[in-house]
Design a protein around this motif. Structure first.
Motif, PDB file in Angstrom:
ATOM      1  N   ARG A 285       0.863  -1.169   0.000  1.00 55.39           N
ATOM      2  CA  ARG A 285       0.000   0.000   0.000  1.00 55.39           C
ATOM      3  C   ARG A 285       0.902   1.222   0.000  1.00 55.39           C
ATOM      4  O   ARG A 285       2.019   1.180   0.535  1.00 55.39           O
ATOM      5  CB  ARG A 285      -0.884  -0.042   1.259  1.00 55.39           C
ATOM      6  CG  ARG A 285      -2.284   0.415   1.082  1.00 55.39           C
ATOM      7  CD  ARG A 285      -3.132   0.075   2.283  1.00 55.39           C
ATOM      8  NE  ARG A 285      -2.560   0.594   3.533  1.00 55.39           N
ATOM      9  CZ  ARG A 285      -3.019   0.263   4.737  1.00 55.39           C
ATOM     10  NH1 ARG A 285      -4.026  -0.586   4.865  1.00 55.39           N
ATOM     11  NH2 ARG A 285      -2.461   0.772   5.822  1.00 55.39           N
ATOM     12  N   LEU A 286       0.433   2.317  -0.587  1.00 51.04           N
ATOM     13  CA  LEU A 286       1.299   3.485  -0.741  1.00 51.04           C
ATOM     14  C   LEU A 286       1.787   4.013   0.605  1.00 51.04           C
ATOM     15  O   LEU A 286       2.948   4.408   0.733  1.00 51.04           O
ATOM     16  CB  LEU A 286       0.581   4.587  -1.520  1.00 51.04           C
ATOM     17  CG  LEU A 286       1.413   5.841  -1.825  1.00 51.04           C
ATOM     18  CD1 LEU A 286       2.675   5.502  -2.605  1.00 51.04           C
ATOM     19  CD2 LEU A 286       0.571   6.867  -2.594  1.00 51.04           C
ATOM     20  N   ASP A 287       0.900   4.025   1.616  1.00 51.29           N
ATOM     21  CA  ASP A 287       1.348   4.526   2.918  1.00 51.29           C
ATOM     22  C   ASP A 287       2.413   3.616   3.523  1.00 51.29           C
ATOM     23  O   ASP A 287       3.322   4.088   4.223  1.00 51.29           O
ATOM     24  CB  ASP A 287       0.173   4.712   3.878  1.00 51.29           C
ATOM     25  CG  ASP A 287      -0.562   3.417   4.179  1.00 51.29           C
ATOM     26  OD1 ASP A 287      -0.575   2.513   3.330  1.00 51.29           O
ATOM     27  OD2 ASP A 287      -1.155   3.308   5.279  1.00 51.29           O
ATOM     28  N   GLU A 288       2.350   2.306   3.248  1.00 49.16           N
ATOM     29  CA  GLU A 288       3.405   1.400   3.703  1.00 49.16           C
ATOM     30  C   GLU A 288       4.723   1.716   3.004  1.00 49.16           C
ATOM     31  O   GLU A 288       5.790   1.739   3.628  1.00 49.16           O
ATOM     32  CB  GLU A 288       3.005  -0.041   3.411  1.00 49.16           C
ATOM     33  CG  GLU A 288       1.798  -0.544   4.167  1.00 49.16           C
ATOM     34  CD  GLU A 288       1.456  -1.976   3.806  1.00 49.16           C
ATOM     35  OE1 GLU A 288       1.315  -2.790   4.725  1.00 49.16           O
ATOM     36  OE2 GLU A 288       1.339  -2.282   2.593  1.00 49.16           O
ATOM     37  N   ALA A 289       4.638   1.948   1.701  1.00 48.76           N
ATOM     38  CA  ALA A 289       5.845   2.240   0.931  1.00 48.76           C
ATOM     39  C   ALA A 289       6.498   3.544   1.377  1.00 48.76           C
ATOM     40  O   ALA A 289       7.720   3.696   1.282  1.00 48.76           O
ATOM     41  CB  ALA A 289       5.516   2.303  -0.555  1.00 48.76           C
ATOM     42  N   LEU A 290       5.692   4.474   1.856  1.00 53.15           N
ATOM     43  CA  LEU A 290       6.210   5.764   2.313  1.00 53.15           C
ATOM     44  C   LEU A 290       6.659   5.735   3.770  1.00 53.15           C
ATOM     45  O   LEU A 290       7.249   6.701   4.257  1.00 53.15           O
ATOM     46  CB  LEU A 290       5.151   6.855   2.128  1.00 53.15           C
ATOM     47  CG  LEU A 290       4.866   7.270   0.681  1.00 53.15           C
ATOM     48  CD1 LEU A 290       3.629   8.163   0.615  1.00 53.15           C
ATOM     49  CD2 LEU A 290       6.071   7.986   0.070  1.00 53.15           C
ATOM     50  N   ASN A 291       6.373   4.653   4.471  1.00 52.46           N
ATOM     51  CA  ASN A 291       6.795   4.564   5.871  1.00 52.46           C
ATOM     52  C   ASN A 291       8.310   4.669   5.961  1.00 52.46           C
ATOM     53  O   ASN A 291       9.027   4.089   5.136  1.00 52.46           O
ATOM     54  CB  ASN A 291       6.321   3.239   6.470  1.00 52.46           C
ATOM     55  CG  ASN A 291       6.614   3.154   7.958  1.00 52.46           C
ATOM     56  OD1 ASN A 291       7.731   2.854   8.364  1.00 52.46           O
ATOM     57  ND2 ASN A 291       5.599   3.419   8.761  1.00 52.46           N
ATOM     58  N   PRO A 292       8.840   5.387   6.943  1.00 49.40           N
ATOM     59  CA  PRO A 292      10.288   5.574   7.040  1.00 49.40           C
ATOM     60  C   PRO A 292      11.099   4.283   7.131  1.00 49.40           C
ATOM     61  O   PRO A 292      12.285   4.278   6.800  1.00 49.40           O
ATOM     62  CB  PRO A 292      10.447   6.422   8.307  1.00 49.40           C
ATOM     63  CG  PRO A 292       9.160   7.147   8.447  1.00 49.40           C
ATOM     64  CD  PRO A 292       8.108   6.198   7.938  1.00 49.40           C
ATOM     65  N   LEU A 293      10.473   3.193   7.572  1.00 50.55           N
ATOM     66  CA  LEU A 293      11.201   1.930   7.661  1.00 50.55           C
ATOM     67  C   LEU A 293      11.446   1.282   6.309  1.00 50.55           C
ATOM     68  O   LEU A 293      12.408   0.528   6.142  1.00 50.55           O
ATOM     69  CB  LEU A 293      10.426   0.936   8.533  1.00 50.55           C
ATOM     70  CG  LEU A 293      10.485   1.096  10.047  1.00 50.55           C
ATOM     71  CD1 LEU A 293       9.571   0.075  10.703  1.00 50.55           C
ATOM     72  CD2 LEU A 293      11.904   0.949  10.573  1.00 50.55           C
ATOM     73  N   ALA A 294      10.557   1.526   5.338  1.00 48.38           N
ATOM     74  CA  ALA A 294      10.680   0.880   4.026  1.00 48.38           C
ATOM     75  C   ALA A 294      11.970   1.343   3.360  1.00 48.38           C
ATOM     76  O   ALA A 294      12.233   2.538   3.247  1.00 48.38           O
ATOM     77  CB  ALA A 294       9.467   1.197   3.170  1.00 48.38           C
ATOM     78  N   PHE A 295      12.748   0.409   2.853  1.00 50.24           N
ATOM     79  CA  PHE A 295      14.134   0.681   2.486  1.00 50.24           C
ATOM     80  C   PHE A 295      14.475  -0.018   1.178  1.00 50.24           C
ATOM     81  O   PHE A 295      14.031  -1.133   0.910  1.00 50.24           O
ATOM     82  CB  PHE A 295      15.024   0.137   3.616  1.00 50.24           C
ATOM     83  CG  PHE A 295      16.410   0.700   3.697  1.00 50.24           C
ATOM     84  CD1 PHE A 295      16.630   2.052   3.913  1.00 50.24           C
ATOM     85  CD2 PHE A 295      17.507  -0.143   3.610  1.00 50.24           C
ATOM     86  CE1 PHE A 295      17.917   2.565   4.025  1.00 50.24           C
ATOM     87  CE2 PHE A 295      18.793   0.356   3.717  1.00 50.24           C
ATOM     88  CZ  PHE A 295      18.999   1.714   3.926  1.00 50.24           C
ATOM     89  N   LEU A 296      15.245   0.653   0.346  1.00 50.32           N
ATOM     90  CA  LEU A 296      15.812   0.036  -0.848  1.00 50.32           C
ATOM     91  C   LEU A 296      17.293  -0.221  -0.581  1.00 50.32           C
ATOM     92  O   LEU A 296      18.062   0.724  -0.363  1.00 50.32           O
ATOM     93  CB  LEU A 296      15.633   0.933  -2.071  1.00 50.32           C
ATOM     94  CG  LEU A 296      14.211   0.999  -2.632  1.00 50.32           C
ATOM     95  CD1 LEU A 296      14.110   2.075  -3.708  1.00 50.32           C
ATOM     96  CD2 LEU A 296      13.771  -0.356  -3.197  1.00 50.32           C
TER      97      LEU A 296
END
Length: 322
Positions: free
Chosen positions: A202-213
């Motif tokens: 979900r977009l809000d999950e992808a924008l969460n500060p923990l989400a990392f590349l």
């Protein structure tokens, strides 16, 4: 993610270091956007080594980075275990297969295509992404199979790339796709999954500060078996959500399909949040075995990252939306 299913009719289960002109043009394009976050600053030469030193470091496999937020102080899993014990079905279903066979994957040239419901669709060469200002994030990784690791990733927040693309108001989800190279990925000869491998947030999950590349681990460039040259890391979800060797990122209005939901929607839900209270249909999720340890330990809700992510699921039935 990690149960092999054999279907009827199943079969056997850097070219150079000179910056291409397309990459140079991308530098100018990103700088023109005037963005103040990591990628733009890095492409402009801020917070990083100069071009010659950066390219030399990349050739040696070393990355320049600073400590990032959210890192655990738990004991890190040994490098040999992190790089030698993997699930990457594109190279085989045995844990040792990725380390044995992933050297066949060519990661240069490599591009990541960003498109869908966004204002600035674009295709970025990996050389451009490797000029980012990197952080180290020491995250817990919990596999749906009941084992876990602690891995020092090097990379940058997924939100940086999302903001670069400027998703529209209709974008509600982010879909990801892994490379599909049958000649280089021997596992694609089998039909254990529908290829290419796909995932979504979900977009809000992808924008969460923990989400990392992540582009590296233990300070070095990612080994192929760990998802080179770039992979997703979402530490509050089971490991199969952290898609490897990404080639496509697409913004969508509807929930995108995922590979393991296609395999068995009753076993692998779209959200796949680590939850000790919701068992897999065939095994408990209450405890886990940390690689390198003998005794099992209790599994933490959201893998211990509840303070950062629980609010996104406050009004959801997590047994229904598992």
């Amino acid at each position: 993610m990690f149960i092999k299913r054999i279907r009827p009719g199943n079969g056997d289960i850097s070219e150079n270091d000179v910056t291409p002109k397309a990459v140079y043009d991308q530098r100018r394009q990103i700088m023109k956007l005037g963005l103040g976050f990591g990628i733009a600053a890095a492409v402009a030469g801020c917070d990083m080594m100069d071009g010659t030193d950066a390219e030399a470091a990349q050739v040696k496999g070393k990355l320049s980075y600073k400590p990032g937020p959210f890192s655990t102080n738990e004991k890190k899993t040994e490098y040999d275990a992190v790089t030698g014990y993997n699930n990457f079905y594109e190279f085989g279903t045995d844990k040792l297969d990725p380390a044995k066979y992933a050297a066949s994957l060519n990661t240069r040239p490599w591009t990541v295509k960003i498109g869908g419901l966004c204002g600035k669709p674009q295709t970025l060469a990996i050389e451009t992404l490797l000029k980012n200002a990197f952080e180290e994030r020491i995250y817990r990784l919990r596999c749906v199979e009941g084992w876990s690791m602690v891995i020092p990733w090097v990379g940058f927040p997924l939100a940086n790339l999302i903001k670069l693309a400027e998703p529209t108001s209709k974008a509600k989800y982010v879909a990801f796709q892994t490379a599909e190279k049958p000649k280089e990925m021997r596992g694609l000869r089998s039909n254990v999954l529908d290829w290419p491998y796909v995932e979504g947030l979900r977009l809000d999950e992808a924008l969460n500060p923990l989400a990392f590349l992540a582009v590296g681990l233990y300070g070095d460039l990612l080994p192929n078996q760990n998802g080179a040259p770039i992979r997703l890391v979402v530490p509050w979800k089971y490991g199969f959500k952290s898609i490897k060797s990404i080639t496509d990122i697409t913004f969508t209005e509807r929930q995108p399909p995922t590979s393991w939901q296609r395999y068995g929607a009753n076993e692998y839900g779209f959200y796949s949040n680590v939850n000790p209270n919701v068992d897999h249909p065939r095994w408990s999720q209450a405890t886990e075995r940390r690689i390198g340890e003998f005794r099992r330990r209790d599994t933490l809700m959201f893998n211990g990252y509840g303070d950062q992510v629980a609010g996104m699921y406050r009004n959801m039935d997590l047994k229904k939306f598992f």
